[in-house]
Motif scaffolding. Sequence first.
Motif, PDB file in Angstrom:
ATOM      1  N   ASP A  64     -30.775  38.043  51.459  1.00  0.00           N
ATOM      2  CA  ASP A  64     -29.416  38.427  51.080  1.00  0.00           C
ATOM      3  C   ASP A  64     -28.587  38.886  52.280  1.00  0.00           C
ATOM      4  OD1 ASP A  64     -31.047  40.639  51.338  1.00  0.00           O
ATOM      5  OD2 ASP A  64     -30.179  41.730  49.659  1.00  0.00           O
ATOM      6  N   LEU A  65     -29.029  38.546  53.481  1.00  0.00           N
ATOM      7  CA  LEU A  65     -28.320  38.898  54.705  1.00  0.00           C
ATOM      8  C   LEU A  65     -26.939  38.253  54.709  1.00  0.00           C
ATOM      9  CD1 LEU A  65     -28.612  40.249  57.526  1.00  0.00           C
ATOM     10  CD2 LEU A  65     -29.373  38.022  58.359  1.00  0.00           C
ATOM     11  N   HIS A  66     -25.919  39.064  55.005  1.00  0.00           N
ATOM     12  CA  HIS A  66     -24.557  38.530  55.067  1.00  0.00           C
ATOM     13  C   HIS A  66     -23.698  39.435  55.940  1.00  0.00           C
ATOM     14  CE1 HIS A  66     -21.205  36.036  53.740  1.00  0.00           C
ATOM     15  NE2 HIS A  66     -20.492  37.147  53.757  1.00  0.00           N
ATOM     16  N   CYS A  67     -22.911  38.824  56.782  1.00  0.00           N
ATOM     17  CA  CYS A  67     -22.004  39.542  57.667  1.00  0.00           C
ATOM     18  C   CYS A  67     -20.567  39.188  57.283  1.00  0.00           C
ATOM     19  CB  CYS A  67     -22.271  39.145  59.119  1.00  0.00           C
ATOM     20  SG  CYS A  67     -21.208  39.981  60.286  1.00  0.00           S
ATOM     21  N   THR A  68     -19.771  40.219  57.021  1.00  0.00           N
ATOM     22  CA  THR A  68     -18.366  40.025  56.687  1.00  0.00           C
ATOM     23  C   THR A  68     -17.510  40.460  57.863  1.00  0.00           C
ATOM     24  OG1 THR A  68     -18.804  40.440  54.351  1.00  0.00           O
ATOM     25  CG2 THR A  68     -16.532  40.663  55.077  1.00  0.00           C
ATOM     26  N   LEU A  69     -16.630  39.587  58.301  1.00  0.00           N
ATOM     27  CA  LEU A  69     -15.711  39.893  59.383  1.00  0.00           C
ATOM     28  C   LEU A  69     -14.601  40.784  58.849  1.00  0.00           C
ATOM     29  CD1 LEU A  69     -14.796  39.348  62.322  1.00  0.00           C
ATOM     30  CD2 LEU A  69     -13.493  37.406  61.412  1.00  0.00           C
ATOM     31  N   LYS A  70     -14.434  41.956  59.453  1.00  0.00           N
ATOM     32  CA  LYS A  70     -13.381  42.895  59.054  1.00  0.00           C
ATOM     33  C   LYS A  70     -12.130  42.690  59.899  1.00  0.00           C
ATOM     34  CE  LYS A  70     -15.188  45.934  56.406  1.00  0.00           C
ATOM     35  NZ  LYS A  70     -14.837  46.005  55.023  1.00  0.00           N
ATOM     36  N   SER A  71     -12.319  42.480  61.206  1.00  0.00           N
ATOM     37  CA  SER A  71     -11.194  42.216  62.102  1.00  0.00           C
ATOM     38  C   SER A  71     -11.705  41.542  63.362  1.00  0.00           C
ATOM     39  CB  SER A  71     -10.455  43.513  62.449  1.00  0.00           C
ATOM     40  OG  SER A  71     -11.278  44.394  63.173  1.00  0.00           O
ATOM     41  N   ARG A  72     -10.800  40.869  64.050  1.00  0.00           N
ATOM     42  CA  ARG A  72     -11.158  40.170  65.293  1.00  0.00           C
ATOM     43  C   ARG A  72     -10.037  40.384  66.307  1.00  0.00           C
ATOM     44  NH1 ARG A  72     -13.145  34.479  64.231  1.00  0.00           N
ATOM     45  NH2 ARG A  72     -15.148  35.559  64.191  1.00  0.00           N
ATOM     46  N   ILE A  73     -10.438  40.702  67.534  1.00  0.00           N
ATOM     47  CA  ILE A  73      -9.502  40.870  68.645  1.00  0.00           C
ATOM     48  C   ILE A  73      -9.963  39.964  69.772  1.00  0.00           C
ATOM     49  CG2 ILE A  73      -8.613  42.472  70.383  1.00  0.00           C
ATOM     50  CD1 ILE A  73      -9.177  44.742  68.360  1.00  0.00           C
ATOM     51  N   VAL A  74      -9.027  39.263  70.386  1.00  0.00           N
ATOM     52  CA  VAL A  74      -9.308  38.466  71.572  1.00  0.00           C
ATOM     53  C   VAL A  74      -8.562  39.125  72.716  1.00  0.00           C
ATOM     54  CG1 VAL A  74      -9.164  36.195  72.635  1.00  0.00           C
ATOM     55  CG2 VAL A  74      -9.503  36.391  70.160  1.00  0.00           C
ATOM     56  N   LEU A  75      -9.308  39.518  73.762  1.00  0.00           N
ATOM     57  CA  LEU A  75      -8.710  40.283  74.848  1.00  0.00           C
ATOM     58  C   LEU A  75      -9.439  39.996  76.153  1.00  0.00           C
ATOM     59  CD1 LEU A  75      -6.675  42.593  75.584  1.00  0.00           C
ATOM     60  CD2 LEU A  75      -8.534  44.176  75.098  1.00  0.00           C
ATOM     61  N   ASN A  76      -8.690  39.586  77.171  1.00  0.00           N
ATOM     62  CA  ASN A  76      -9.241  39.380  78.515  1.00  0.00           C
ATOM     63  C   ASN A  76     -10.498  38.506  78.523  1.00  0.00           C
ATOM     64  OD1 ASN A  76      -7.213  41.000  79.594  1.00  0.00           O
ATOM     65  ND2 ASN A  76      -8.430  42.854  79.396  1.00  0.00           N
ATOM     66  N   GLY A  77     -10.469  37.420  77.769  1.00  0.00           N
ATOM     67  CA  GLY A  77     -11.587  36.480  77.780  1.00  0.00           C
ATOM     68  C   GLY A  77     -12.771  36.886  76.931  1.00  0.00           C
ATOM     69  N   LYS A  78     -12.651  37.985  76.211  1.00  0.00           N
ATOM     70  CA  LYS A  78     -13.721  38.438  75.320  1.00  0.00           C
ATOM     71  C   LYS A  78     -13.229  38.369  73.879  1.00  0.00           C
ATOM     72  CE  LYS A  78     -16.108  41.274  78.672  1.00  0.00           C
ATOM     73  NZ  LYS A  78     -15.717  40.427  79.736  1.00  0.00           N
ATOM     74  N   VAL A  79     -14.180  38.270  72.956  1.00  0.00           N
ATOM     75  CA  VAL A  79     -13.863  38.326  71.533  1.00  0.00           C
ATOM     76  C   VAL A  79     -14.598  39.528  70.960  1.00  0.00           C
ATOM     77  CG1 VAL A  79     -14.011  37.128  69.310  1.00  0.00           C
ATOM     78  CG2 VAL A  79     -13.549  35.819  71.391  1.00  0.00           C
ATOM     79  N   LEU A  80     -13.875  40.372  70.249  1.00  0.00           N
ATOM     80  CA  LEU A  80     -14.435  41.567  69.631  1.00  0.00           C
ATOM     81  C   LEU A  80     -14.340  41.417  68.122  1.00  0.00           C
ATOM     82  CD1 LEU A  80     -12.735  42.371  72.346  1.00  0.00           C
ATOM     83  CD2 LEU A  80     -13.427  44.653  71.694  1.00  0.00           C
TER      84      LEU A  80
END
Length: 110
Positions: A64-80
Amino acid sequence: MTTEQRVALVQGQLEAYNARDIEKFCSFYHADVTAYRLGQDVPFMVGMEAFRKSYGEKFKNTPDLHCTLKSRIVLNGKVLDEESVVPSGSHVVAIYDFKDGLIKDIWFVY
């Protein structure tokens, strides 16, 4: 790499994670993938063999493993990505860095 390519890699690995597809999941990562806990200088996972083993066991043992994306930021070549993971209830931020068109380093905050 473009911003779009970075985001596509991170989104693709998230979808493969949720499908628990270890082969597809690993295909988004560099052979020399390294994972850290933010604030620690020593990685807790180094190389594809350790990465594949760790996530392969997690996928196999947690149906039942599941990851839900809450928010995403792209900054200075990185993705958070801010994520919520069940069944553990973990609230995580994953910071992705890239090399040779793949995800190379990940820092986790939790």
